[in-house]
Design an enzyme around this catalytic site. Structure first.
Site, PDB file in Angstrom:
ATOM      1  N   HIS A  70     -22.921-134.333  11.131  1.00 30.99           N
ATOM      2  CA  HIS A  70     -23.347-135.705  11.431  1.00 30.99           C
ATOM      3  C   HIS A  70     -22.169-136.669  11.272  1.00 30.99           C
ATOM      4  CE1 HIS A  70     -27.590-134.642  11.502  1.00 30.99           C
ATOM      5  NE2 HIS A  70     -27.539-134.159  10.267  1.00 30.99           N
ATOM      6  N   CYS A 104     -25.851-141.998  13.990  1.00 35.73           N
ATOM      7  CA  CYS A 104     -25.065-140.765  14.043  1.00 35.73           C
ATOM      8  C   CYS A 104     -24.593-140.584  15.479  1.00 35.73           C
ATOM      9  CB  CYS A 104     -25.894-139.562  13.591  1.00 35.73           C
ATOM     10  SG  CYS A 104     -25.062-137.992  13.932  1.00 35.73           S
ATOM     11  N   HIS A 107     -26.341-137.542  16.959  1.00 31.53           N
ATOM     12  CA  HIS A 107     -27.804-137.585  17.069  1.00 31.53           C
ATOM     13  C   HIS A 107     -28.210-139.049  17.043  1.00 31.53           C
ATOM     14  CE1 HIS A 107     -26.621-133.868  14.829  1.00 31.53           C
ATOM     15  NE2 HIS A 107     -27.306-133.332  15.812  1.00 31.53           N
ATOM     16  N   MET A 110     -30.750-141.094  14.952  1.00 27.98           N
ATOM     17  CA  MET A 110     -30.574-141.335  13.504  1.00 27.98           C
ATOM     18  C   MET A 110     -29.893-142.690  13.325  1.00 27.98           C
ATOM     19  SD  MET A 110     -28.977-137.645  12.415  1.00 27.98           S
ATOM     20  CE  MET A 110     -28.540-138.207  10.775  1.00 27.98           C
TER      21      MET A 110
HETATM   22 CU   LIG Z   1     -26.400-136.392  13.354  1.00 26.63          CU
END
Ligand SMILES: [Cu+2]
Lengths: 118, 175
Positions: A70, A104, A107, A110
Site C-alpha cells: 500500500h 492508497c 487501491h 482506501m
Molecule cells: Cu492499497
C-alpha cells in the site's frame, strides 16, 4: 514545503528512537510542546484511524499489516509514503497546518484524512 | 453484446462440475496449487493489459494486479518452502489454465476500448468466481493452519480487486 520525509521502512523505529533521544538530550522544548509521532495502521485495506488530527511539527507513521503493498499518498500529490510492503513503515513530518485528504495509490478506494493544527 | 461475465462464470461453473472436482473435496496441496495458479493467471492477464491498453485507469489496475498477486504468491512460495511440500496439480488448476489460454487469445486480438472492456469485464468475472471458490471451498477445506491464514489474507485482497474491477467496468461504460 508541507512535509519532510524523515525516515522510512523498518529503520523507522530505530531512527525515531534516535530522534527522540537527541531531542531529549538537547533539553530545549518543554514536554507539552515536544513533537509527537502518531501511528496509523494499514490493515484489511483501511487506514486506522481513518481521520487523525495532529499539531504542526508532529509526525505520522504509517505501518502496513496487509499482504498487499500500500501507500499513503496526498490527493494533491504533495506527499507520499512510497510503497509499503507488509511489515514496513514510513513516517512523514507535517509542518504546515491544513486538512489533507489522502488515499492508497494502488487501491484508490482506501482513503484517509489528516488535519494539521497550528 | 454477449455478457462476458456470464461466460466466465459458466466456464468455471463447467470446470467445477467436472466429476473429479465435484465428488471429493480438494486436499491442501491441490488447494495451494490452484490458488497459486489462479494468481499467476491474473498476473498474465495484467501483463497483457500493460502491453495493450492505453487507458490510464486500466493500466493502474493491471499494475496493482501484478503487485498484489505477486505479493500473495511470494508469500505462498515462502510457505511452501517452509512446510517443505509440493503443491499438486489437479483438474481445477488445469481447467483454469485452459480457460485462461483461450481468454488470452481472445484479448490479444482486441485494441482500444474493446480491449479495455473485455479485460475489465473478465477481471470482474474472474475475481468473482475465484473469490466464491476461495471462500466457499478452499478455506473451509484447508486443514493446514498457516495455509488457511494465507488464503484468508489473500481473499481480503481479492475482494478489493473485485470491487476495484466493478468500479472500472462501470467507469469504462462498456455496455
Ligand atoms: Cu492499497
Amino acid at each position: 514545503m508541507l512535509v519532510k520525509r524523515t525516515y522510512t521502512r523498518r529503520r523507522a523505529g530505530a531512527l525515531l528512537g534516535a530522534g527522540l533521544a537527541a531531542l531529549f538530550l538537547s533539553g530545549a522544548p518543554r514536554a507539552g510542546d515536544a513533537p509527537r509521532t502518531h501511528k496509523i495502521d494499514i490493515q484489511k485495506f483501511k487506514f486506522a484511524p481513518a481521520a487523525l488530527t495532529i499539531k504542526a511539527g508532529d509526525s505520522v507513521e504509517w505501518t502496513n499489516h496487509d499482504i498487499a503493498p500500500h501507500t499513503a499518498t496526498h490527493e494533491e500529490g504533495s506527499w507520499d509514503t512510497g510503497t509499503l510492503s507488509r511489515g514496513e513503515s514510513a513516517a512523514l513530518t507535517f509542518e504546515t497546518p491544513g486538512t489533507y485528504s489522502y488515499f492508497c495509490a494502488f487501491h484508490p478506494q482506501m482513503t484517509g484524512t489528516l488535519t494539521v493544527e497550528a | 453484446m454477449i455478457n462476458k461475465k456470464t461466460c466466465a462464470a459458466a466456464l468455471v461453473a463447467f470446470a467445477f462440475s467436472m466429476p473429479a472436482v465435484a465428488e471429493e473435496p480438494m486436499n491442501d496441496l491441490e488447494i495451494a496449487h490452484t490458488a497459486y495458479t489462479a494468481g499467476q493467471i491474473d498476473i498474465r492477464y495484467a501483463h497483457l493489459a500493460l502491453a495493450l491498453s492505453q487507458n490510464e485507469d486500466v493500466r493502474a489496475f493491471a499494475a496493482t494486479m501484478v503487485r498484489d498477486h505477486t505479493a500473495v504468491n511470494d508469500a505462498a512460495g515462502a510457505l511452501i518452502t517452509e512446510l517443505n511440500v509440493t503443491p499438486q496439480d489437479n483438474g481445477l488448476s488445469q481447467a483454469l489454465v485452459k480457460g485462461a489460454g483461450e481468454k488470452v487469445e481472445e484479448l490479444t486480438g482486441l485494441r482500444g476500448k474493446a480491449f479495455d472492456c473485455a479485460y475489465a469485464t473478465n477481471e470482474l468475472g474472474y475475481h468473482q468466481v475465484v473469490n466464491q471458490t476461495v471462500e466457499g471451498k478452499f478455506i473451509p477445506n484447508t486443514t493446514v493452519e498457516p495455509l488457511k491464514e494465507l488464503l484468508t489474507d489473500a481473499l481480503a485482497t481479492f475482494k478489493q480487486h473485485e470491487k476495484h474491477a466493478e468500479n472500472m467496468v462501470s467507469s469504462l461504460k462498456c455496455s
